[in-house]
Enzyme design. Structure first.
Site, PDB file in Angstrom:
ATOM      1  N   GLY A 217       0.828  -1.199   0.000  1.00  0.00           N
ATOM      2  CA  GLY A 217       0.000   0.000   0.000  1.00  0.00           C
ATOM      3  C   GLY A 217       0.865   1.254   0.000  1.00  0.00           C
ATOM      4  O   GLY A 217       1.934   1.302  -0.615  1.00  0.00           O
ATOM      5  N   SER A 218       0.433   2.249   0.745  1.00  0.00           N
ATOM      6  CA  SER A 218       1.062   3.570   0.655  1.00  0.00           C
ATOM      7  C   SER A 218       2.465   3.666   1.252  1.00  0.00           C
ATOM      8  O   SER A 218       3.154   4.659   1.007  1.00  0.00           O
ATOM      9  CB  SER A 218       0.160   4.626   1.300  1.00  0.00           C
ATOM     10  OG  SER A 218      -1.001   4.807   0.528  1.00  0.00           O
ATOM     11  N   VAL A 219       2.909   2.696   2.051  1.00  0.00           N
ATOM     12  CA  VAL A 219       4.291   2.773   2.529  1.00  0.00           C
ATOM     13  C   VAL A 219       5.274   2.626   1.358  1.00  0.00           C
ATOM     14  O   VAL A 219       6.427   3.070   1.443  1.00  0.00           O
ATOM     15  CB  VAL A 219       4.600   1.725   3.621  1.00  0.00           C
ATOM     16  CG1 VAL A 219       3.863   2.036   4.908  1.00  0.00           C
ATOM     17  CG2 VAL A 219       4.310   0.306   3.146  1.00  0.00           C
ATOM     18  N   PHE A 220       4.813   2.023   0.250  1.00  0.00           N
ATOM     19  CA  PHE A 220       5.663   1.895  -0.931  1.00  0.00           C
ATOM     20  C   PHE A 220       5.936   3.245  -1.572  1.00  0.00           C
ATOM     21  O   PHE A 220       6.888   3.405  -2.341  1.00  0.00           O
ATOM     22  CB  PHE A 220       5.000   0.951  -1.936  1.00  0.00           C
ATOM     23  CG  PHE A 220       5.886   0.532  -3.083  1.00  0.00           C
ATOM     24  CD1 PHE A 220       6.990  -0.280  -2.868  1.00  0.00           C
ATOM     25  CD2 PHE A 220       5.617   0.956  -4.371  1.00  0.00           C
ATOM     26  CE1 PHE A 220       7.802  -0.669  -3.925  1.00  0.00           C
ATOM     27  CE2 PHE A 220       6.420   0.577  -5.434  1.00  0.00           C
ATOM     28  CZ  PHE A 220       7.525  -0.249  -5.207  1.00  0.00           C
ATOM     29  N   LYS A 221       5.114   4.244  -1.253  1.00  0.00           N
ATOM     30  CA  LYS A 221       5.305   5.572  -1.821  1.00  0.00           C
ATOM     31  C   LYS A 221       6.645   6.183  -1.402  1.00  0.00           C
ATOM     32  O   LYS A 221       7.174   7.056  -2.102  1.00  0.00           O
ATOM     33  CB  LYS A 221       4.155   6.499  -1.398  1.00  0.00           C
ATOM     34  CG  LYS A 221       2.820   6.116  -2.008  1.00  0.00           C
ATOM     35  CD  LYS A 221       1.672   6.912  -1.410  1.00  0.00           C
ATOM     36  CE  LYS A 221       0.338   6.486  -1.995  1.00  0.00           C
ATOM     37  NZ  LYS A 221      -0.810   7.120  -1.322  1.00  0.00           N
TER      38      LYS A 221
END
Length: 484
Positions: A217-221
């Protein structure tokens, strides 16, 4: 007659050379492989006849061998079983080993090449052979804090020292009691193992480093922002179109921001604010700008695709080359085919916190022979330098903003500048979300990088997010490190 003798002599010579060659192959070339083979019963019995070395955390045994009135002489015991189960692993009677028990079996059993002379000496002196002790990098206070903070959730916590790669905590839940597998009764061990294997909660699975991988999810950002800036394709203040929704090219699929947020409501949003506010729509376009090949290269530089020995082997995190532009855009905010371990996301944060230098993670502080000779000291090694110091500084400031004034604010600690990013990852239709946090602190001189994953939306239905569940867990772990 002489001709026949020569033939016989030649045949004998050939057979001697074949025997000599096969013996050499077995005793020299294949010795380590055969010794490590679980089917080698002789090695098994030898390992029980010797006092297996302890596994230590801050000098206190978390796995040790106790003398028993049995032909096997010693029984393996785990004083704090559930807390350290996925670190120590289990040591069984002819049913395999796991964790540190399996990865460092040769040292613990006293059969490592470095211990050969010690074993010879024990034969002549009549002393009972002993294995080496293994001191782990785990901090008991941080490990307990991670265990307590994760509570009844299924998931994992990993805490690293960004400067050395030392693993300070590694917790996976649900857990199990390795004492159940240490019995000398093979039938009991098999029954206990089958029960654990068939448990729907998958307690044998070390969720921190292996098993089923997670959508980040958004931690990959964090990684995508680093790739965008380091590749020179975007800057921290570059403006990205900021519509409330985005239809993926050539499809009817629509990308929305978490909670249907408008991410500030302006027509454009900077890369910094896109991370601070966790804008899916903006990051889909950022990934499109970077391109699949560049993003794949940066994922690989951070460790995706590699299995590490910490010393147990980790499952490689995955960033498969996207098949098309829609898949690239979905992968850019941690969906599509992107899959990770918590260790991998802790490594991403650790590299950002350490000025762009990623250290190799390790659980082993030292290995010491029974005579206190150090067989192995701290293994502090650079794994890679995936981004420049300048990029690391830029991404760090983005992550600080995400905690101080963004959607990751539940990781705030009074008087401490925390850098972090939350995530709420979607799974298959109808399945609960996976909740995340990754980050480091203090931001200016990090002592710890952490990753937290919580499965099944923490059992809180559809109203839980990474910031409400995972961030507070990470905060407690960071506080435990900073209060040592």
């Amino acid at each position: 007659m002489n001709k026949e003798l020569r033939r016989v002599s030649a045949a004998v010579l050939i057979m001697f050379l074949a025997l000599f060659g096969s013996s050499t192959m077995i005793q020299v070339v294949q010795a380590d492989t055969l010794q490590a083979d679980d089917r080698n019963v002789r090695t098994l019995y030898d390992s029980y006849s010797a006092e297996r070395g302890p596994i230590l955390v801050d000098g206190v045994p978390v796995a040790q061998s106790m003398p028993v009135d049995s032909p096997y002489k010693f029984l393996r015991q785990y004083p704090q079983p559930d807390l350290y189960a996925h670190v120590t692993g289990y040591f069984t009677l002819n049913q395999g080993n796991s964790g540190v028990e399996g990865a460092l079996n040769d040292y613990l059993s006293g059969t490592a090449n470095e211990q050969f002379l010690d074993n010879i000496t024990s034969v002549f002196t009549g002393q009972t052979p002993k294995g080496a002790s293994v001191e782990l990098t785990i901090d008991p206070v941080v490990q307990q804090a991670a265990w307590d903070a994760l509570g009844d959730n299924s998931g994992a916590v990993v805490a690293l020292d960004p400067k050395t790669g030392a693993i300070l905590a590694m917790v996976s839940k649900k857990s199990y009691d390795p004492n159940l597998l240490a019995s000398h009764n093979t039938r009991d061990v098999i029954a206990q193992y089958d029960a654990l294997l068939n448990d729907p909660a998958a307690p044998l699975q070390n969720r921190a480093i292996s098993g089923d991988l997670y959508h980040p999810g958004s931690v990959f950002k964090v990684l995508v922002a680093a790739a965008a800036i380091d590749s020179g394709k975007l800057a921290a203040d570059s403006q990205i179109p900021n519509p409330p929704t985005l239809t993926l090219p050539g499809t009817s699929s629509v990308v929305r921001n978490s909670g249907d947020s408008n991410c500030g409501g302006a027509e454009t949003v900077s890369v910094t604010d896109a991370l601070r506010l966790s804008c899916n729509v903006a990051f889909a376009q950022i990934g499109q700008t970077i391109g699949a090949e560049t993003l794949s290269d940066y994922a690989e530089a951070f460790g995706f695709g590699d299995s590490l020995d910490i010393p147990m082997s980790t499952t490689p995190s995955q960033y498969p080359m996207p098949d098309d532009e829609p898949e690239l855009m979905l992968s850019s905010f941690g969906q599509a085919s992107t899959r990770v371990t918590p260790l991998q996301m802790a490594m991403v944060s650790a590299a950002v916190g350490n000025g762009g230098t990623l250290m190799t993670p390790t659980l082993v502080e030292s290995i010491t022979a029974p005579d206190l000779t150090e067989l192995q000291g701290p293994q502090v090694e650079v794994y890679n330098e995936p981004i420049s110091p300048e990029t690391a500084e830029a991404v760090k400031q983005m992550m600080v903003a995400a905690v101080s004034d963004g959607v990751s604010n539940n990781a705030r600690i009074s008087g401490v500048e925390v850098a972090g990013k939350t995530g709420t990852a979607e799974n298959a239709v109808g399945e609960p979300y996976t909740l995340w946090f990754t980050g480091f602190a203090p931001a200016s001189d990090p002592e710890v990088a952490v990753a937290v994953v919580v499965e099944d939306r923490g059992g809180r239905g559809q109203n839980a997010y990474g910031n409400t569940v995972a961030a507070p867990i990470a905060r407690q772990v960071i506080e435990a490190v900073l209060s040592r």
